[in-house]
Design an enzyme around this catalytic site. Structure first.
Site, mmCIF file in Angstrom:
data_model
loop_
_atom_site.group_PDB
_atom_site.id
_atom_site.type_symbol
_atom_site.label_atom_id
_atom_site.label_comp_id
_atom_site.label_asym_id
_atom_site.label_seq_id
_atom_site.Cartn_x
_atom_site.Cartn_y
_atom_site.Cartn_z
ATOM 1 N N SER A 104 -31.535 -15.401 13.705
ATOM 2 C CA SER A 104 -30.630 -15.554 12.624
ATOM 3 C C SER A 104 -30.970 -14.650 11.639
ATOM 4 C CB SER A 104 -30.705 -16.987 12.175
ATOM 5 O OG SER A 104 -31.895 -17.355 11.549
ATOM 6 N N SER A 141 -38.658 -23.893 12.026
ATOM 7 C CA SER A 141 -38.763 -25.185 11.688
ATOM 8 C C SER A 141 -37.590 -26.129 12.175
ATOM 9 C CB SER A 141 -39.169 -25.389 10.227
ATOM 10 O OG SER A 141 -38.213 -24.659 9.432
ATOM 11 N N LEU A 196 -32.254 -20.493 13.343
ATOM 12 C CA LEU A 196 -32.506 -20.198 14.791
ATOM 13 C C LEU A 196 -33.282 -18.708 14.885
ATOM 14 C CD1 LEU A 196 -29.113 -21.061 16.398
ATOM 15 C CD2 LEU A 196 -31.080 -22.303 16.688
ATOM 16 N N SER A 197 -34.143 -18.638 15.991
ATOM 17 C CA SER A 197 -34.584 -17.339 16.369
ATOM 18 C C SER A 197 -33.254 -16.043 16.294
ATOM 19 C CB SER A 197 -35.278 -17.371 17.676
ATOM 20 O OG SER A 197 -35.625 -16.043 17.948
#
Length: 199
Positions: A38, A108, A35-36
């Site tokens: 992370s 991704s 995730l963004s």
């Protein structure tokens, strides 16, 4: 298409194996996904710095940086996200062919896209690293303020909020950045590379 029928692959005189021998290590792609917020970019750069400090040939491909140039024409819609990952896979393959260890820091989010990239590489050249972190902690970090904007409806198709994230089923490595320090996480990745005889 006509232009594709007239294209023939040109084999390099210097082989990938030859470049690996010159560098003193094997080449691979470290595919950081998560995730963004992370910690993908932070971890990828820390690994790159550690490799560089030890004399290994390495490079980082970062999601935001790539969208400033190579992929500046792509949106965040489903089709363009797929193309974004495909292009990164092709670029990463060039780095691996050049004998380097390349780290890619991209959300991704879709399993199928990551598997398509994996198929571009030989066995053991694609190392999927799931940078796992609970979304509430990612939101608390929110280094770019993206979650805040997504919650306000200012960003469409935002992974984890209005677009899904499909966690890897069987990653080579899983790094829980809410539990372990950067140094500990880097050490775990480097040890994996040693165990696999890449370093």
């Amino acid at each position: 298409m006509e232009r594709q029928r007239n294209i023939v692959w040109h084999h390099s005189t210097v082989t990938k194996k030859g470049r690996q021998q010159l560098n003193g290590h094997k080449s691979c792609v470290l595919w950081f996904t998560g995730l963004s917020g992370s910690g993908k970019s932070t971890l990828a750069n820390a690994v790159d710095h550690a490799l560089y400090s030890q004399g290994y040939q390495s490079y980082v491909l970062d999601g935001d940086n790539i969208r400033h140039g190579l992929n500046r024409d792509l949106s965040f819609g489903a089709d363009d996200r797929k193309e974004n990952i495909r292009r990164i896979g092709e670029v990463a393959k060039l780095f691996v062919d050049s004998g380097q260890i390349v780290s890619t820091a991209f959300i991704s989010p879709f399993q199928n896209d990551r598997e398509l990239v994996r198929k571009m590489f030989e066995a053991d050249e694609f190392i999927e690293i799931y940078v796992k972190c609970p979304i509430d902690i990612c939101e608390d970090r929110d280094p770019k303020g993206l979650y805040h904007k997504a919650r306000k409806g200012e960003i469409a198709d935002f992974t984890g909020i209005s677009s899904p994230y499909e966690a890897p089923c069987q990653p080579e490595l899983m790094i829980e950045t809410n539990k372990y320090s950067i140094d500990n996480s880097v050490g775990k990745i480097l040890q994996y590379l040693r165990d696999k005889k890449i370093l």
